[in-house]
Design a protein around this motif. Structure first.
Motif, PDB file in Angstrom:
ATOM      1  N   SER A 158       4.461   4.774   2.374  1.00 49.16           N
ATOM      2  CA  SER A 158       5.310   4.347   1.272  1.00 49.16           C
ATOM      3  C   SER A 158       6.257   3.261   1.757  1.00 49.16           C
ATOM      4  O   SER A 158       6.629   3.218   2.930  1.00 49.16           O
ATOM      5  N   VAL A 159       6.641   2.390   0.820  1.00 49.61           N
ATOM      6  CA  VAL A 159       7.603   1.326   1.094  1.00 49.61           C
ATOM      7  C   VAL A 159       8.595   1.276  -0.052  1.00 49.61           C
ATOM      8  O   VAL A 159       8.202   1.222  -1.220  1.00 49.61           O
ATOM      9  N   VAL A 160       9.897   1.306   0.285  1.00 50.56           N
ATOM     10  CA  VAL A 160      10.966   1.234  -0.714  1.00 50.56           C
ATOM     11  C   VAL A 160      11.817   0.020  -0.411  1.00 50.56           C
ATOM     12  O   VAL A 160      12.335  -0.116   0.704  1.00 50.56           O
ATOM     13  N   GLY A 161      11.954  -0.885  -1.384  1.00 49.70           N
ATOM     14  CA  GLY A 161      12.747  -2.088  -1.193  1.00 49.70           C
ATOM     15  C   GLY A 161      13.925  -2.131  -2.137  1.00 49.70           C
ATOM     16  O   GLY A 161      13.863  -1.596  -3.247  1.00 49.70           O
TER      17      GLY A 161
ATOM     18  N   ALA B  43      12.676  -0.055   3.479  1.00 51.85           N
ATOM     19  CA  ALA B  43      12.366   1.097   4.341  1.00 51.85           C
ATOM     20  C   ALA B  43      10.892   1.427   4.168  1.00 51.85           C
ATOM     21  O   ALA B  43      10.372   1.425   3.045  1.00 51.85           O
ATOM     22  N   ALA B  44      10.191   1.694   5.273  1.00 50.18           N
ATOM     23  CA  ALA B  44       8.761   1.997   5.227  1.00 50.18           C
ATOM     24  C   ALA B  44       8.472   3.243   6.043  1.00 50.18           C
ATOM     25  O   ALA B  44       9.112   3.491   7.066  1.00 50.18           O
ATOM     26  N   LYS B  45       7.482   4.018   5.590  1.00 51.02           N
ATOM     27  CA  LYS B  45       7.120   5.256   6.288  1.00 51.02           C
ATOM     28  C   LYS B  45       5.623   5.466   6.190  1.00 51.02           C
ATOM     29  O   LYS B  45       5.005   5.149   5.167  1.00 51.02           O
ATOM     30  N   ALA B  46       5.019   6.022   7.244  1.00 57.69           N
ATOM     31  CA  ALA B  46       3.605   6.405   7.241  1.00 57.69           C
ATOM     32  C   ALA B  46       3.458   7.719   7.989  1.00 57.69           C
ATOM     33  O   ALA B  46       4.180   7.968   8.961  1.00 57.69           O
TER      34      ALA B  46
ATOM     35  N   ILE C 181       1.961  13.390  12.678  1.00 51.78           N
ATOM     36  CA  ILE C 181       2.312  12.097  13.258  1.00 51.78           C
ATOM     37  C   ILE C 181       2.994  11.277  12.174  1.00 51.78           C
ATOM     38  O   ILE C 181       2.482  11.181  11.053  1.00 51.78           O
ATOM     39  N   SER C 182       4.154  10.689  12.469  1.00 52.82           N
ATOM     40  CA  SER C 182       4.800   9.841  11.472  1.00 52.82           C
ATOM     41  C   SER C 182       5.559   8.707  12.149  1.00 52.82           C
ATOM     42  O   SER C 182       5.974   8.808  13.302  1.00 52.82           O
ATOM     43  N   ALA C 183       5.708   7.608  11.408  1.00 50.59           N
ATOM     44  CA  ALA C 183       6.480   6.453  11.873  1.00 50.59           C
ATOM     45  C   ALA C 183       7.297   5.948  10.702  1.00 50.59           C
ATOM     46  O   ALA C 183       6.898   6.082   9.537  1.00 50.59           O
ATOM     47  N   ARG C 184       8.448   5.357  11.007  1.00 52.12           N
ATOM     48  CA  ARG C 184       9.286   4.795   9.958  1.00 52.12           C
ATOM     49  C   ARG C 184      10.061   3.611  10.504  1.00 52.12           C
ATOM     50  O   ARG C 184      10.309   3.516  11.716  1.00 52.12           O
TER      51      ARG C 184
ATOM     52  N   ALA D  79      -0.435   6.025  11.783  1.00 53.42           N
ATOM     53  CA  ALA D  79       0.930   5.909  11.266  1.00 53.42           C
ATOM     54  C   ALA D  79       1.606   4.641  11.785  1.00 53.42           C
ATOM     55  O   ALA D  79       2.232   4.641  12.833  1.00 53.42           O
ATOM     56  N   SER D  80       1.461   3.557  11.029  1.00 55.62           N
ATOM     57  CA  SER D  80       1.996   2.267  11.452  1.00 55.62           C
ATOM     58  C   SER D  80       2.817   1.636  10.331  1.00 55.62           C
ATOM     59  O   SER D  80       2.392   1.642   9.164  1.00 55.62           O
ATOM     60  N   VAL D  81       3.986   1.117  10.666  1.00 53.46           N
ATOM     61  CA  VAL D  81       4.887   0.507   9.682  1.00 53.46           C
ATOM     62  C   VAL D  81       5.437  -0.801  10.237  1.00 53.46           C
ATOM     63  O   VAL D  81       5.541  -0.981  11.450  1.00 53.46           O
ATOM     64  N   THR D  82       5.802  -1.711   9.348  1.00 52.33           N
ATOM     65  CA  THR D  82       6.418  -2.978   9.739  1.00 52.33           C
ATOM     66  C   THR D  82       7.547  -3.303   8.779  1.00 52.33           C
ATOM     67  O   THR D  82       7.376  -3.210   7.555  1.00 52.33           O
ATOM     68  N   CYS D  83       8.705  -3.678   9.318  1.00 52.04           N
ATOM     69  CA  CYS D  83       9.854  -4.095   8.511  1.00 52.04           C
ATOM     70  C   CYS D  83      10.308  -5.473   8.957  1.00 52.04           C
ATOM     71  O   CYS D  83      10.474  -5.720  10.165  1.00 52.04           O
ATOM     72  N   GLY D  84      10.502  -6.359   8.003  1.00 50.57           N
ATOM     73  CA  GLY D  84      10.952  -7.702   8.313  1.00 50.57           C
ATOM     74  C   GLY D  84      12.452  -7.775   8.508  1.00 50.57           C
ATOM     75  O   GLY D  84      13.186  -6.816   8.221  1.00 50.57           O
TER      76      GLY D  84
END
Length: 259
Positions: free
Chosen positions: A93-96, A102-105, A128-131, A213-218
């Motif tokens: 999920s991604v919340v802007g 904010a991003a989470k997997a 397994i989770s990443a944020r 579980a991979s996330v990217t935030c700019g």
């Protein structure tokens, strides 16, 4: 069964900032990019690895992918990942908001048949989770792994710094809480990254990558300090600290209006 709980990093401050700004409307100037996916695999296996016949190539793409441009969330149940990995569910999920993201997997009830020969058993991980989060000029990320049993690949401490590596030299490398800071200021966090290192070593499996579980935030812009409210009634006094931006050279410490 050995169980390890891994926690690395904290998003408390960034998460609060993102949620606080989520009701705003982001403009083209303050929009912050974000993306997430639950799993991906791109590997070439040697003959006899997971099959009795010839070698094989697997490329799944990014599964359960979400992003700021949509969809905002995604999920898949009972994921076989071509026999390399099994998982009960993967999601992202991604919340802007205005100037934040904010991003989470996450991946639940994971087994890694791909690494069974190297680990001496089928490795398993309960969750397994990443944020990651980006707000007010700060980008942070973290990973969580619970119920970890990697067999002879190695053990994980209760807490670890980013980019913890374990595995079998020349065969496979497992990177936990992988964090890559990109040239543009964005941060990529992958909770579990399995690298197959080629076909030269004894017990080799093949080459390629599996990411879970991979996330990217700019990057986001740092907010400018807000000016104090101007006087609106007789007799009100607005005190401006010496040296604050509103005083220019700091020569004025207070401002009063006459009643």
């Amino acid at each position: 069964m050995r169980t390890t709980l891994l926690r690395a990093g904290s998003l408390a401050g960034v998460t609060v900032a993102v949620l606080a700004g989520s009701t705003g409307v982001a403009t083209a100037d303050d929009a912050v990019t974000g993306s997430a996916y639950g799993a991906s695999a791109s590997v070439t296996l040697l003959p006899g690895v997971l099959t009795d016949g010839k070698g094989s190539t697997v490329d799944t793409g990014q599964l359960a992918k979400s992003g700021g441009a949509g969809p905002a969330e995604a999920s898949i149940a009972d994921v076989p990942l071509k026999g390399l990995v099994t998982a009960q569910a993967i999601s992202s999920s991604v919340v802007g908001g205005a100037g934040s993201v904010a991003a989470k997997a996450s991946v639940a009830e994971v087994t890694l048949p791909l690494l069974a020969a190297a680990a001496g058993r089928v490795p398993s991980i309960r969750l397994i989770s990443a944020r990651c989060g980006s707000a007010d000029g700060h980008v942070t990320g973290s990973s969580d792994l619970a119920g970890v049993n990697l067999g002879r690949l190695g053990t994980l401490p209760a807490a670890t710094s980013p980019n913890r590596k374990l595995g079998i030299p020349g065969v496979a490398e497992v990177i936990v809480n992988e964090q890559n800071q990109r040239y543009d200021g964005s941060l990529e966090v992958t909770a579990l990254h399995v690298k197959l290192l080629g076909g030269q070593a004894t017990g080799a499996l093949g080459s390629g990558d599996v990411k879970l579980a991979s996330v990217t935030c700019g990057p986001s812009k740092e907010r400018a300090p807000e000016a104090p409210p101007r006087p609106t009634g007789p007799g009100q006094v607005v005190v401006v600290p010496a040296g604050a931006p509103q005083t220019g050279d700091g020569s004025l410490a207070g401002l009063a209006t006459e009643g």
